[in-house]
Design a protein around this motif. Structure first.
Motif, PDB file in Angstrom:
ATOM      1  N   CYS A 280     -22.693  24.741  19.490  1.00  0.00           N
ATOM      2  CA  CYS A 280     -23.707  23.696  19.358  1.00  0.00           C
ATOM      3  C   CYS A 280     -24.330  23.736  17.962  1.00  0.00           C
ATOM      4  O   CYS A 280     -24.669  24.790  17.457  1.00  0.00           O
ATOM      5  N   GLN A 281     -24.470  22.541  17.375  1.00  0.00           N
ATOM      6  CA  GLN A 281     -25.104  22.380  16.062  1.00  0.00           C
ATOM      7  C   GLN A 281     -24.398  23.148  14.945  1.00  0.00           C
ATOM      8  O   GLN A 281     -24.976  23.392  13.896  1.00  0.00           O
ATOM      9  N   ALA A 282     -23.157  23.514  15.153  1.00  0.00           N
ATOM     10  CA  ALA A 282     -22.416  24.198  14.085  1.00  0.00           C
ATOM     11  C   ALA A 282     -21.754  23.148  13.194  1.00  0.00           C
ATOM     12  O   ALA A 282     -21.471  22.036  13.629  1.00  0.00           O
ATOM     13  N   ASP A 283     -21.514  23.515  11.951  1.00  0.00           N
ATOM     14  CA  ASP A 283     -20.807  22.634  11.031  1.00  0.00           C
ATOM     15  C   ASP A 283     -19.319  22.995  11.102  1.00  0.00           C
ATOM     16  O   ASP A 283     -18.906  24.049  10.616  1.00  0.00           O
ATOM     17  N   LEU A 284     -18.534  22.134  11.720  1.00  0.00           N
ATOM     18  CA  LEU A 284     -17.135  22.458  12.022  1.00  0.00           C
ATOM     19  C   LEU A 284     -16.169  21.615  11.196  1.00  0.00           C
ATOM     20  O   LEU A 284     -14.995  21.474  11.562  1.00  0.00           O
ATOM     21  N   ARG A 285     -16.634  21.072  10.086  1.00  0.00           N
ATOM     22  CA  ARG A 285     -15.738  20.214   9.306  1.00  0.00           C
ATOM     23  C   ARG A 285     -14.487  20.977   8.878  1.00  0.00           C
ATOM     24  O   ARG A 285     -14.583  22.082   8.335  1.00  0.00           O
ATOM     25  N   GLY A 286     -13.338  20.398   9.158  1.00  0.00           N
ATOM     26  CA  GLY A 286     -12.077  20.998   8.708  1.00  0.00           C
ATOM     27  C   GLY A 286     -11.606  22.195   9.518  1.00  0.00           C
ATOM     28  O   GLY A 286     -10.640  22.844   9.150  1.00  0.00           O
ATOM     29  N   CYS A 287     -12.259  22.500  10.622  1.00  0.00           N
ATOM     30  CA  CYS A 287     -11.809  23.646  11.435  1.00  0.00           C
ATOM     31  C   CYS A 287     -10.513  23.317  12.157  1.00  0.00           C
ATOM     32  O   CYS A 287     -10.307  22.195  12.609  1.00  0.00           O
ATOM     33  N   ASP A 288      -9.673  24.321  12.310  1.00  0.00           N
ATOM     34  CA  ASP A 288      -8.394  24.124  12.982  1.00  0.00           C
ATOM     35  C   ASP A 288      -8.353  24.919  14.290  1.00  0.00           C
ATOM     36  O   ASP A 288      -8.407  26.142  14.275  1.00  0.00           O
ATOM     37  N   PHE A 289      -8.282  24.193  15.416  1.00  0.00           N
ATOM     38  CA  PHE A 289      -8.252  24.833  16.737  1.00  0.00           C
ATOM     39  C   PHE A 289      -6.856  24.741  17.373  1.00  0.00           C
ATOM     40  O   PHE A 289      -6.724  24.833  18.594  1.00  0.00           O
ATOM     41  N   SER A 290      -5.801  24.569  16.556  1.00  0.00           N
ATOM     42  CA  SER A 290      -4.455  24.435  17.139  1.00  0.00           C
ATOM     43  C   SER A 290      -4.150  25.617  18.037  1.00  0.00           C
ATOM     44  O   SER A 290      -4.410  26.760  17.663  1.00  0.00           O
ATOM     45  N   GLU A 291      -3.589  25.317  19.213  1.00  0.00           N
ATOM     46  CA  GLU A 291      -3.173  26.355  20.175  1.00  0.00           C
ATOM     47  C   GLU A 291      -4.320  27.245  20.645  1.00  0.00           C
ATOM     48  O   GLU A 291      -4.097  28.295  21.238  1.00  0.00           O
ATOM     49  N   ALA A 292      -5.548  26.865  20.381  1.00  0.00           N
ATOM     50  CA  ALA A 292      -6.665  27.683  20.881  1.00  0.00           C
ATOM     51  C   ALA A 292      -6.965  27.291  22.317  1.00  0.00           C
ATOM     52  O   ALA A 292      -6.697  26.170  22.730  1.00  0.00           O
ATOM     53  N   SER A 293      -7.505  28.231  23.076  1.00  0.00           N
ATOM     54  CA  SER A 293      -7.809  27.926  24.461  1.00  0.00           C
ATOM     55  C   SER A 293      -9.319  27.753  24.614  1.00  0.00           C
ATOM     56  O   SER A 293     -10.106  28.609  24.236  1.00  0.00           O
ATOM     57  N   LEU A 294      -9.711  26.563  25.126  1.00  0.00           N
ATOM     58  CA  LEU A 294     -11.101  26.121  24.992  1.00  0.00           C
ATOM     59  C   LEU A 294     -11.891  25.928  26.278  1.00  0.00           C
ATOM     60  O   LEU A 294     -13.004  25.407  26.241  1.00  0.00           O
ATOM     61  N   PHE A 295     -11.336  26.316  27.426  1.00  0.00           N
ATOM     62  CA  PHE A 295     -12.071  26.112  28.683  1.00  0.00           C
ATOM     63  C   PHE A 295     -13.515  26.578  28.562  1.00  0.00           C
ATOM     64  O   PHE A 295     -13.758  27.704  28.122  1.00  0.00           O
TER      65      PHE A 295
END
Ligand SMILES: Nc1nc2c(c(=O)[nH]1)N[C@H]1C(S)=C(S)[C@@H](COP(=O)(O)O)O[C@H]1N2
Ligand SMILES: [Mo]
Length: 343
Positions: A280-295
């Motif tokens: 929450c409220q993080a600056d995530l510009r350009g982050c790459d979540f490929s193949e990450a597990s997000l449940f």
């Protein structure tokens, strides 16, 4: 115990009738040869077939499932037999203080509880959910269910009940720092790793966490740009308000980690476990979540739609790499938010 809210602190309901699959995906044994061994401190050690288990009085409890990675699935109805009745049938040695639930699985997964607690909570062995056979991926033919504890106490493909004088920590509890009490109402999720101050200082100075077990690590408000944390174990770590530009979290376990308000521009999360992680409220510009597990991950507070825009628009999500499938694996409130903002 009665509680004011349906949801324990820090939990979110799964969308619709979703039931996430967590941990091992399949049993090592075919159902046809399946048996349950009851051994250790019991008067009559024995091995039962599923048929024999089902001879005991059947119960149909409705249970709220709470996973330590922050998803909850409320009001699930199971068919099974009470642990109390199983143990009554075999006779327990008064010296027994703990019960270990053992799994038919390649890594010999287990979890344990104080016997008195297990009985008090109404622990049962289930073979049906909503009137249908328990699917193999959720532990069929038989799993134990411990109401009122995080779901890691409920072992899939249950093959043994061992009665113990001294506790034997389970798979997650021994190696991954999962809390042995696991009460969701007290948020007993993880125990922090043991680190002295000098070591913490050294780690923060080198900015190299690669491969290390640093669960529960406290790093709030630090300058950690270019941190390297490949394959690090950072469950429940606290990075609130940190500068973490270009940080490398590839393959790391960040489940339940806290990144509220962190500056994560161009950080790498490929193949990371970010289940229950808070962005929450993080600056995530350009982050790459490929193949990450997000449940169970969250990017905005649950009730964001009720708040003024300047309070939820702070998150910066341009050029974030998240697939539509990853977004759909999140809670409903999160899906709506991300579909609106991820471009
Ligand atoms: N045999 C076995 N049982 C297990 C696990 C596992 O990896 N192996 N994971 C535990 C954890 S951490 C959770 S949250 C639940 C997940 O059950 P589900 O996949 O049916 O949702 O199973 C628990 N029981
Ligand atoms: Mo879990």
């Amino acid at each position: 115990m009665e509680h004011d809210s349906e949801l324990p602190p820090g939990q979110q309901r799964v969308a619709g009738d979703k039931w996430p699959l967590v941990g091992e995906r399949e049993s090592a044994v075919v159902p046809a040869t399946w048996t349950l061994a009851i051994h250790g401190c019991v008067d009559h050690p024995c091995r039962w077939t599923l048929d024999e288990v089902q001879q005991l009085p059947q119960v149909r409890p409705t249970v709220d499932i709470h996973c330590v990675t922050r998803w909850s699935k409320l009001g699930v109805s199971f068919t099974g037999v009470l642990l109390r009745d199983v143990l009554h049938a075999v006779g327990v040695d008064p010296a027994a203080r703990y019960v270990s639930f053992e799994s038919h699985s390649t890594r010999g997964h287990t979890s344990s509880l104080a016997l008195a607690t297990a009985l008090e909570l109404g622990t049962f062995l289930a073979w049906e959910v909503d009137g249908r056979p328990l699917p193999a991926m959720h532990g069929g033919p038989l799993r134990n269910i411990v109401p009122g504890r995080y779901f890691y106490k409920s072992v899939k493909w249950l093959c043994g009940l061992e009665l113990l004088v001294d506790d034997r920590l389970g798979y997650w509890e021994a190696d991954a720092g999962y809390h042995n009490e696991a009460d969701p109402w007290r948020e007993q999720r993880y125990l922090a790793a043991d680190l002295d101050k000098r070591r913490v200082k050294q780690l923060l100075a080198t900015r190299d966490f690669s491969g290390l077990d640093l669960r529960g690590f406290q790093a709030a408000d630090r300058e950690l740009d270019d941190l390297v944390a490949r394959d690090a174990k950072l469950r429940d770590a606290n990075f609130r308000g940190c500068r973490l530009q270009r940080a490398d979290f590839r393959g790391a376990n960040l489940s339940n980690a806290h990144f509220q308000g962190a500056k994560l521009v161009d950080a790498k999360f490929q193949g990371a476990d970010v289940e229950g992680t808070n962005f929450c409220q993080a600056d995530l510009r350009g982050c790459d979540f490929s193949e990450a597990s997000l449940f169970g991950a969250s990017f905005v507070v649950e009730n964001w739609q009720a708040l003024p825009e300047d309070q939820w628009q702070a998150a910066q999500l341009t050029n974030v790499r998240l697939t539509p499938q990853q977004i759909e694996s999140l809670a409903t409130s999160q899906v709506a938010y991300l579909q609106r903002l991820v471009k």
